[in-house]
Design a protein around this motif. Structure first.
Motif, short mmCIF file in Angstrom:
data_model
loop_
_atom_site.label_atom_id
_atom_site.label_comp_id
_atom_site.label_asym_id
_atom_site.label_seq_id
_atom_site.Cartn_x
_atom_site.Cartn_y
_atom_site.Cartn_z
N LEU A 365 30.33 69.48 9.71
CA LEU A 365 30.13 69.94 8.34
C LEU A 365 28.71 69.67 7.85
O LEU A 365 28.15 70.47 7.09
N ARG A 366 28.11 68.59 8.26
CA ARG A 366 26.72 68.31 7.88
C ARG A 366 25.79 69.40 8.42
O ARG A 366 24.83 69.81 7.75
N GLN A 367 26.06 69.87 9.64
CA GLN A 367 25.24 70.94 10.20
C GLN A 367 25.43 72.24 9.44
O GLN A 367 24.46 72.96 9.14
N VAL A 368 26.67 72.56 9.10
CA VAL A 368 26.95 73.76 8.32
C VAL A 368 26.23 73.71 6.98
O VAL A 368 25.60 74.69 6.55
N LEU A 369 26.29 72.56 6.31
CA LEU A 369 25.64 72.43 5.00
C LEU A 369 24.12 72.55 5.11
O LEU A 369 23.48 73.13 4.22
N ALA A 370 23.53 72.04 6.16
CA ALA A 370 22.09 72.16 6.34
C ALA A 370 21.68 73.63 6.41
O ALA A 370 20.70 74.06 5.79
N GLU A 371 22.45 74.42 7.13
CA GLU A 371 22.14 75.85 7.27
C GLU A 371 22.35 76.58 5.95
O GLU A 371 21.52 77.42 5.55
N ARG A 372 23.44 76.29 5.26
CA ARG A 372 23.74 76.97 3.99
C ARG A 372 22.72 76.61 2.92
O ARG A 372 22.38 77.43 2.07
N ASN A 373 22.23 75.38 2.93
CA ASN A 373 21.24 74.98 1.94
C ASN A 373 19.91 75.70 2.14
O ASN A 373 19.24 76.08 1.16
N LEU A 374 19.50 75.91 3.37
CA LEU A 374 18.29 76.67 3.63
C LEU A 374 18.42 78.10 3.10
O LEU A 374 17.49 78.65 2.49
N ALA A 375 19.59 78.70 3.31
CA ALA A 375 19.81 80.07 2.82
C ALA A 375 19.81 80.10 1.30
O ALA A 375 19.25 81.03 0.68
N ALA A 376 20.40 79.10 0.66
CA ALA A 376 20.43 79.05 -0.81
C ALA A 376 19.03 78.95 -1.39
O ALA A 376 18.70 79.61 -2.39
N GLN A 377 18.20 78.12 -0.79
CA GLN A 377 16.83 77.96 -1.28
C GLN A 377 16.05 79.27 -1.19
O GLN A 377 15.32 79.65 -2.11
#
Length: 405
Positions: A365-377
């Motif tokens: 889940l930490r890896q998933v969140l890292a990817e989603r946060n980059l997209a959000a930014q």
């Protein structure tokens, strides 16, 4: 051309950390992209906004007792007079600006108890006078939901129609406004504005017995649940307390988080009921403080929407005590849609099962969140660029041509 005159509007500086975080994100954008802009606020807590953000601020309402229940004839009359005075106060404030931004917040929803003559009326005055006075009003990254109460629904619908620019923090919000009769064909959807704030460094996971942040809320249901409000609150408080007690029984330190000043009694009730030195309370005064708290945790279980945003933004495995569809939509967007639990019916045993499953999947889940946060930014950077193109250039260009003529 001179620099734009920009107003920010909303229940800002009133004790809600999510609202203030949205303001902070917009101020960061303005200072980076429009450094010469003259910015001031019409808001709920002007003294807080002045001291914390260094901009001039004016009280949103003429009547200082606007949010106190009026039971005596004098208070009722003062409230009524205040509604009339606020028409002229709002118009005078709007006239001084080229652009007014309503930064984020759930201004087009009624997922918490709300009266039509409160903030919905104030928002309608803003958007209506903006249209009349040719000041461009932008609802930026706001939340919305389908509203059943007819007076509130009408005020919200007309506010959205009169705004010059609209963008939403999720597809759910845009669909809700379309359902309520607003043409959303050109409206954007982007992540919550808080995802544009700086992210503190995470301390990383512990050996599996580390800190758990539990975000609590003075939850009484939605605007449609007024008849059952106390029952809903008791059920929420009992279930959350039993969950915290179970964590403490496992030897886990628990940090209680809030998002609004009204949540303090819930924190006090849980601390008294559990009665353990392992349970402590955060004194966070901003979303930055909340993010530091969640970044230091192994996992987060949270109710308030911006508690969830802070936890997800720091990449911490998070379970939502979901009180509205917006929470479910946020969790789905960030790849954690399976980790939601209804705030109206907190089942401590089932919640504990979900929490243990969350921790088992923590690394993934930490890896998933890292990817989603980059997209959000990246999406928020695109939104701010679009805001400059569609709002500021038109507003400043119009003003400059008027001055020349």
């Amino acid at each position: 051309m001179r620099a734009p005159r920009v107003g920010v509007f909303g229940l800002l500086g009133s004790g809600n950390l999510g609202n203030d975080g949205s303001l902070e994100a917009v101020l960061g954008y303005l200072r980076a992209e429009h450094p010469g802009a003259a910015v001031d606020a019409l808001c709920g807590g002007p003294e807080i906004v002045k001291s914390r953000y260094g901009i001039p601020a004016t009280r949103l309402h003429w009547y200082s007792g606007e949010y106190r229940t009026a039971s005596r004839a004098g208070a009722i009359a003062a409230k009524g007079l205040g509604k009339l005075v606020d028409v002229f106060r709002t118009a005078a404030w709007v006239r001084r600006h080229d652009v007014v931004i309503v930064p984020g917040m759930g201004v087009l929803e009624a997922t918490l108890p709300l009266r039509p003559w409160g903030f919905p009326y104030s928002l309608f005055l803003l958007c209506g006078t903006g249209r009349l006075l040719r000041t461009r009003v932008a609802l930026v990254g706001v939340g919305a939901d389908v509203i059943r109460d007819r007076p509130t629904r009408a005020l919200i619908r007309w506010s959205a129609r009169l705004a010059a620019h609209r963008s939403y923090r999720d597809t759910l919000s845009r669909d809700a406004m379309r359902t309520m009769g607003v043409d959303t064909a050109r409206d954007q959807v982007c992540p919550d504005l808080a995802f544009a704030l700086p992210t503190p460094a995470a301390s990383g996971p512990s050996d599996g017995a580390g800190l758990v942040c539990v975000g609590v809320m003075d939850f009484h249901g939605s605007n449609d649940d007024r008849a059952r409000a106390e029952e809903i609150h008791r059920r929420y408080l009992d279930g959350t307390t039993r969950f915290v007690r179970a964590l403490v029984a496992d030897g886990r330190p628990v940090r209680l988080l809030t998002g609004d000043s009204c949540d303090a009694p819930v924190v006090a009730s849980i601390i008294e009921a559990v009665d353990s030195p392992l349970v402590t309370a955060s004194v966070a005064g901003s979303l930055e403080d909340l993010m530091k708290e969640t970044a230091a945790a192994d996992a987060v279980v949270a109710t308030r929407y911006h508690n969830l945003v802070c936890a997800l933004k720091t990449g911490t495995p998070t379970l939502a005590l979901s009180y509205a569809a917006k929470s479910d939509a946020l969790m789905e967007r960030m790849g954690l849609g399976a980790y939601c639990h209804p705030a109206r019916e907190v089942d401590a045993d089932r919640l504990l099962e979900q929490f243990r499953e969350l921790e088992k999947q923590a690394g993934e889940l930490r890896q998933v969140l890292a990817e989603r946060n980059l997209a959000a930014q990246a999406q928020l950077e695109d939104q701010f660029a679009a805001l400059t193109r569609t709002l500021f250039k038109k507003a400043v260009g119009k003003t400059a041509s008027q001055e020349v003529s």
